[in-house]
Design an enzyme around this catalytic site. Sequence first.
Site, short mmCIF file in Angstrom:
data_model
loop_
_atom_site.label_atom_id
_atom_site.label_comp_id
_atom_site.label_asym_id
_atom_site.label_seq_id
_atom_site.Cartn_x
_atom_site.Cartn_y
_atom_site.Cartn_z
N ASP A 10 19.01 18.86 49.49
CA ASP A 10 20.47 18.99 49.48
C ASP A 10 20.78 20.47 49.71
O ASP A 10 20.71 21.27 48.78
CB ASP A 10 21.02 18.50 48.15
CG ASP A 10 22.54 18.54 48.07
OD1 ASP A 10 23.19 18.62 49.13
OD2 ASP A 10 23.07 18.51 46.95
N GLU A 63 20.23 16.55 54.05
CA GLU A 63 21.63 16.15 54.23
C GLU A 63 22.23 16.92 55.39
O GLU A 63 22.07 18.13 55.51
CB GLU A 63 22.44 16.38 52.97
CG GLU A 63 23.86 15.84 53.10
CD GLU A 63 24.64 15.92 51.81
OE1 GLU A 63 25.54 15.09 51.64
OE2 GLU A 63 24.36 16.81 50.98
N ASP A 110 22.59 18.42 41.97
CA ASP A 110 21.99 18.73 43.27
C ASP A 110 20.61 18.09 43.40
O ASP A 110 20.21 17.66 44.48
CB ASP A 110 21.88 20.24 43.48
CG ASP A 110 23.24 20.92 43.41
OD1 ASP A 110 24.06 20.69 44.31
OD2 ASP A 110 23.47 21.67 42.45
#
Length: 154
Positions: free
Chosen positions: A7, A67, A139
């Site tokens: 992430d 991501e 996260d």
Amino acid sequence: MRILGIDPGLARVGYGVIDTSNGQQQMLDCGIIRTNPGIDDGVRMVEIASDLRQLIRRWKPQLAAVEKFFFYRSSTTISVVQARGVIIMTLARFRVPMVEFPPMQIKLALAGSGHAEKDEVLDAVMRELNLDQPPRPDDAADALAIALTGWFQR
């Protein structure tokens, strides 16, 4: 298969490592790479690359799932994109194949809807990885969702 979910961010990079070799998904590690906002962005990028390099050497992932962002107007856009570039470069340097997923695809893969709420995705992560407690911080939980999406979408 060992998958590293990432992430991206500048202040905090979430990571999650899963293993799928025994027929089910198992969490091996998760956490964050944290950088100090009081130092130069270039130094922060070096820290991200260094910590990511250590994770790659430790876990030897066969795939990385990252991501993919779609930014509009944001003051942090440039720095996050730069950090993402460092992440992609580090993965390429260690020849870790990479796939990218936008947030809606991650939500769809985990919770069945591209518009799922964060808690629905977290519930799916806990169920898929057979976790008693939610991974923290957020996260890291997001990175595990990204890793699982990499497994489901392979």
